[in-house]
Design a protein around this motif. Structure first.
Motif, PDB file in Angstrom:
ATOM      1  N   LEU A   1       0.825  -1.213   0.000  1.00  0.00           N
ATOM      2  CA  LEU A   1       0.000   0.000   0.000  1.00  0.00           C
ATOM      3  C   LEU A   1       0.858   1.263   0.000  1.00  0.00           C
ATOM      4  CD1 LEU A   1      -2.657  -1.064   2.668  1.00  0.00           C
ATOM      5  CD2 LEU A   1      -3.008  -0.914   0.205  1.00  0.00           C
ATOM      6  N   GLU A   2       2.073   1.147   0.501  1.00  0.00           N
ATOM      7  CA  GLU A   2       2.922   2.324   0.680  1.00  0.00           C
ATOM      8  C   GLU A   2       3.804   2.636  -0.519  1.00  0.00           C
ATOM      9  OE1 GLU A   2       5.026   1.026   4.086  1.00  0.00           O
ATOM     10  OE2 GLU A   2       3.315   1.195   5.457  1.00  0.00           O
ATOM     11  N   VAL A   3       3.846   1.743  -1.521  1.00  0.00           N
ATOM     12  CA  VAL A   3       4.839   1.924  -2.581  1.00  0.00           C
ATOM     13  C   VAL A   3       4.237   2.075  -3.971  1.00  0.00           C
ATOM     14  CG1 VAL A   3       6.599   0.668  -1.289  1.00  0.00           C
ATOM     15  CG2 VAL A   3       5.139  -0.579  -2.891  1.00  0.00           C
ATOM     16  N   CYS A   4       2.912   2.036  -4.123  1.00  0.00           N
ATOM     17  CA  CYS A   4       2.323   2.118  -5.462  1.00  0.00           C
ATOM     18  C   CYS A   4       2.263   3.570  -5.931  1.00  0.00           C
ATOM     19  CB  CYS A   4       0.920   1.517  -5.487  1.00  0.00           C
ATOM     20  SG  CYS A   4       0.140   1.598  -7.121  1.00  0.00           S
ATOM     21  N   PRO A   5       2.945   3.918  -7.026  1.00  0.00           N
ATOM     22  CA  PRO A   5       2.922   5.309  -7.505  1.00  0.00           C
ATOM     23  C   PRO A   5       1.645   5.669  -8.251  1.00  0.00           C
ATOM     24  CG  PRO A   5       4.276   3.976  -8.947  1.00  0.00           C
ATOM     25  CD  PRO A   5       3.857   3.080  -7.821  1.00  0.00           C
ATOM     26  N   ALA A   6       0.789   4.673  -8.515  1.00  0.00           N
ATOM     27  CA  ALA A   6      -0.455   4.925  -9.241  1.00  0.00           C
ATOM     28  C   ALA A   6      -1.681   4.861  -8.337  1.00  0.00           C
ATOM     29  CB  ALA A   6      -0.617   3.917 -10.381  1.00  0.00           C
ATOM     30  N   ASP A   7      -1.482   4.599  -7.051  1.00  0.00           N
ATOM     31  CA  ASP A   7      -2.580   4.463  -6.089  1.00  0.00           C
ATOM     32  C   ASP A   7      -3.573   3.390  -6.550  1.00  0.00           C
ATOM     33  OD1 ASP A   7      -3.756   5.144  -3.663  1.00  0.00           O
ATOM     34  OD2 ASP A   7      -5.137   6.562  -4.576  1.00  0.00           O
TER      35      ASP A   7
ATOM     36  N   GLY B   1      13.396   9.619 -15.432  1.00  0.00           N
ATOM     37  CA  GLY B   1      11.937   9.553 -15.452  1.00  0.00           C
ATOM     38  C   GLY B   1      11.346   8.614 -14.420  1.00  0.00           C
ATOM     39  N   LEU B   2      12.157   8.049 -13.537  1.00  0.00           N
ATOM     40  CA  LEU B   2      11.662   7.093 -12.548  1.00  0.00           C
ATOM     41  C   LEU B   2      10.814   7.803 -11.499  1.00  0.00           C
ATOM     42  CD1 LEU B   2      12.042   4.025 -11.898  1.00  0.00           C
ATOM     43  CD2 LEU B   2      13.770   4.745 -10.245  1.00  0.00           C
ATOM     44  N   PRO B   3       9.567   7.350 -11.268  1.00  0.00           N
ATOM     45  CA  PRO B   3       8.734   7.978 -10.231  1.00  0.00           C
ATOM     46  C   PRO B   3       9.417   7.960  -8.874  1.00  0.00           C
ATOM     47  CG  PRO B   3       7.406   6.515 -11.587  1.00  0.00           C
ATOM     48  CD  PRO B   3       8.846   6.280 -11.972  1.00  0.00           C
ATOM     49  N   ALA B   4       9.171   8.996  -8.090  1.00  0.00           N
ATOM     50  CA  ALA B   4       9.839   9.126  -6.789  1.00  0.00           C
ATOM     51  C   ALA B   4       9.548   7.936  -5.879  1.00  0.00           C
ATOM     52  CB  ALA B   4       9.397  10.429  -6.116  1.00  0.00           C
ATOM     53  N   THR B   5       8.326   7.399  -5.946  1.00  0.00           N
ATOM     54  CA  THR B   5       7.971   6.256  -5.099  1.00  0.00           C
ATOM     55  C   THR B   5       8.826   5.042  -5.442  1.00  0.00           C
ATOM     56  OG1 THR B   5       5.697   7.034  -4.882  1.00  0.00           O
ATOM     57  CG2 THR B   5       6.107   4.730  -4.387  1.00  0.00           C
ATOM     58  N   LEU B   6       9.023   4.788  -6.742  1.00  0.00           N
ATOM     59  CA  LEU B   6       9.856   3.657  -7.156  1.00  0.00           C
ATOM     60  C   LEU B   6      11.314   3.882  -6.769  1.00  0.00           C
ATOM     61  CD1 LEU B   6       8.507   2.617 -10.669  1.00  0.00           C
ATOM     62  CD2 LEU B   6       8.006   1.657  -8.437  1.00  0.00           C
ATOM     63  N   SER B   7      11.777   5.107  -6.926  1.00  0.00           N
ATOM     64  CA  SER B   7      13.152   5.420  -6.554  1.00  0.00           C
ATOM     65  C   SER B   7      13.372   5.175  -5.065  1.00  0.00           C
ATOM     66  CB  SER B   7      13.459   6.877  -6.907  1.00  0.00           C
ATOM     67  OG  SER B   7      14.812   7.182  -6.676  1.00  0.00           O
ATOM     68  N   ALA B   8      12.399   5.573  -4.239  1.00  0.00           N
ATOM     69  CA  ALA B   8      12.506   5.363  -2.796  1.00  0.00           C
ATOM     70  C   ALA B   8      12.466   3.871  -2.463  1.00  0.00           C
ATOM     71  CB  ALA B   8      11.382   6.094  -2.072  1.00  0.00           C
TER      72      ALA B   8
END
Length: 573
Positions: A211-217, A336-343
């Motif tokens: 739940l905490e890592v999906c950049p698309a909700d 272009g990597l979303p911040a959530t994926l980078s984290a």
């Protein structure tokens, strides 16, 4: 191989030939297509923003002539410095378009099914804007020119374009929107096995990593009766892969390709590279969309693993590559990597390096690199470990944790594992439990909710609670479910295979035998605890308290015998 030639001594053409030979023998499993999800768009678009820019965009889209209806939602005032030269013409050209003004709007949905509800300023109930504008329940497309955007997502749903007027993204949206009409399909990227999901169980809450890592909700916790379930909306999902990498049990599985096939590809690629005469290969995990012609110029010792999304590979894949003979692993992060994926990648890297240190290996065997050719092509700084033989990632029946445990055991065999519990970053799925034997009644509530084989019970004749740390993912369900607060989670990683894989008994006691038939049915501590809690219950008053010392069959018989002797007792049931 006796005739193996070190890659460093090969001429460039020979080294490249080794790499080409490896790729010629191993193919990426791109033909394993999962099921798909469909979108249907009529081309009805809603434009959101200040009135001048919304109408200007509407005029440009009308010139395309292929869209359905165009509606306007004005939620911000026109800036005082706006270019007004063509304002009169724009207003005349778009005067007939449905237009509403509202400062607040709620948006949900995706291509072909955008629900937009506005809240009038007079406090009246919300209005379905699509119903008010075009007599439909939803819009098909949404062009959001406002600031801030209505949806604050790193990966917005298909059909939603949040852009600034005059930007390249704006021009691209004006071009793409007229083409977004008809039937569209995309892969269903994931499947979920709720039986091994650690999110919830028997009304208790546990793991929330996905739940905490999906950049698309796209990942939601949905209440079903008394239970909560993890569900992924396939229409919102972009296949970023973050949830499957974060999931400690493998309940969420990526399908492009399946993790076992991806692991098998890397293992076979490394094996083919060695067979062709190569040494000290470096495995680079990279985003397929960024793997263009530049990859052909990569150094011959760099073997690429092309992912649909960089988040689709995590700790399991990185460590498996080292165990299968890679000297190093490099994860190529791009702009272009979303911040959530980078984290997420940083988090997984921290956990993975902690394991390497505990197992006696240099943590720099796995690194994250940028888009620099120098970082990508640098020679390996380490020699390869002895690769696993046939014990690779191609056991398609094995669960994620079992596969990871096999990798960890191999790395422990190749290193100098610590003999004590080593610290790991917060949230890592490694650790143990402590059980307060005095408080534990062996009720087995913890065993019932554990999504892995970490906790196990005995039988009616030998009541016990046992624990195997290698299977524990630190979800917390056992701690939350224990009615006696007898369980405490212990964070940390046991690198020693003997300690980690051992099954230890946390508590054991004799079974309590039924006072009527002699059948063992519980533990003495469980019976004592229940008697104490029900001491004041009218149903167990007086001699009826004896029923708590009976098995389920004898208890029912005793109730019926009492009712036969005293029919008035039936009125109390």
């Amino acid at each position: 191989m006796a005739n193996r030639i070190p890659a460093a001594t090969l001429d460039p053409s020979g080294a490249q030939a080794v790499k080409d030979a490896a790729y010629a023998q191993v193919s990426w499993p791109i033909n394993l297509a999962p099921s798909s999800v469909s979108y249907h768009s009529h081309g009805d678009v809603l434009i959101v923003g200040n009135e001048l820019e919304a109408r200007r965009a509407a005029q440009r889209l009308r010139l395309a002539g292929t869209l359905g209806t165009i509606s306007l939602l004005i939620n911000t005032p026109t800036p005082p410095d706006a270019q007004l030269d063509d304002a009169a013409e724009i207003y005349r050209a778009t005067a007939q378009l449905p237009c509403h003004q509202a400062r607040h709007a709620r948006v949900s949905g995706y291509l072909g099914a955008f629900q937009v509800e506005i809240d009038p300023d007079d406090g009246t109930p919300g209005i379905n804007l699509a119903r008010a504008c075009i007599q439909r329940d939803c819009f098909d497309l949404l062009l959001d020119l406002g600031s801030p955007a209505l949806l604050d997502l790193q990966l917005p749903p298909p059909g939603y374009h949040a852009v600034s007027t005059g930007s390249e993204a704006y021009e691209e949206a004006i071009k793409v929107l007229p083409e977004s009409i008809g039937e569209f399909e995309k892969p269903r990227y994931f499947q979920i096995n709720h039986d091994i999901c650690a999110h919830a169980g028997r009304g208790q809450s546990g793991c929330t990593r996905c739940l905490e890592v999906c950049p698309a909700d796209a990942v939601k916790s949905v209440k079903r009766r008394i239970e909560s379930w993890i569900e992924i909306d396939p229409h919102l999902c972009h296949g970023a892969g973050s949830c499957t990498s974060a999931c400690p049990t493998g309940a969420i599985q990526y399908l492009l390709p399946q993790p076992q096939r991806q692991l098998d590809f890397v293992a076979r690629l490394l094996g083919a590279y060695r067979q062709a005469g190569g040494v000290t290969p470096v495995v680079r995990f990279c985003d397929r969309a960024w793997l263009d012609q530049e990859s052909m110029l990569a150094a011959p010792h760099v073997l690429d693993v092309p992912l649909e999304e960089l988040g689709a590979a995590g700790m399991e894949h990185w460590l498996a590559a080292i165990a299968d003979g890679a000297a190093e692993v490099r994860i190529q992060r791009h702009a272009g990597l979303p911040a959530t994926l980078s984290a997420l990648i940083d988090e997984q890297l921290g956990q993975t390096r902690a394991l390497l240190v505990a197992l006696g290996h240099d943590p720099r065997r796995i690194v994250v690199i940028g888009e620099s050719d120098t970082e990508r092509d640098a020679p390996a700084r380490f020699n390869c470990l002895t690769a696993r033989g046939d014990a690779r990632g191609n056991d398609f029946s094995a669960r994620k944790r079992d596969r990871l445990n096999a990798v960890i055991d191999h790395l422990a065999d190749q290193g100098r594992p610590s003999e004590r519990r080593e610290p790991v970053p917060s949230g890592a799925p490694f650790g143990g439990i402590e059980v307060n034997e005095a408080a534990c009644t062996l009720c087995m509530a913890c065993v019932a909710v554990c999504p892995t084989p970490a906790l196990a019970g005995g039988d009616d004749h030998s009541p016990r609670l046992s624990f195997r740390e290698a299977d524990c993912v630190q979800c917390g369900l056992c701690d939350n479910a224990c009615p006696e607060d007898a369980i405490t989670l212990i964070s940390g990683f046991l690198a020693d295979p003997e300690q980690r894989n051992a099954t230890r008994v946390c508590k054991e006691e004799d079974a309590f035998a039924c006072i009527t038939c002699g059948k063992p049915f519980a533990t003495a501590s469980t019976v004592a605890s229940i008697k104490a809690k029900l001491a004041d219950h009218p149903y167990f008053a007086g001699e009826a308290m004896r029923r708590l010392e009976m098995c389920e069959d004898c208890r029912v018989k005793d109730v019926w015998r009492d009712m036969a002797r005293n029919p008035d007792a039936q009125l109390k049931v």
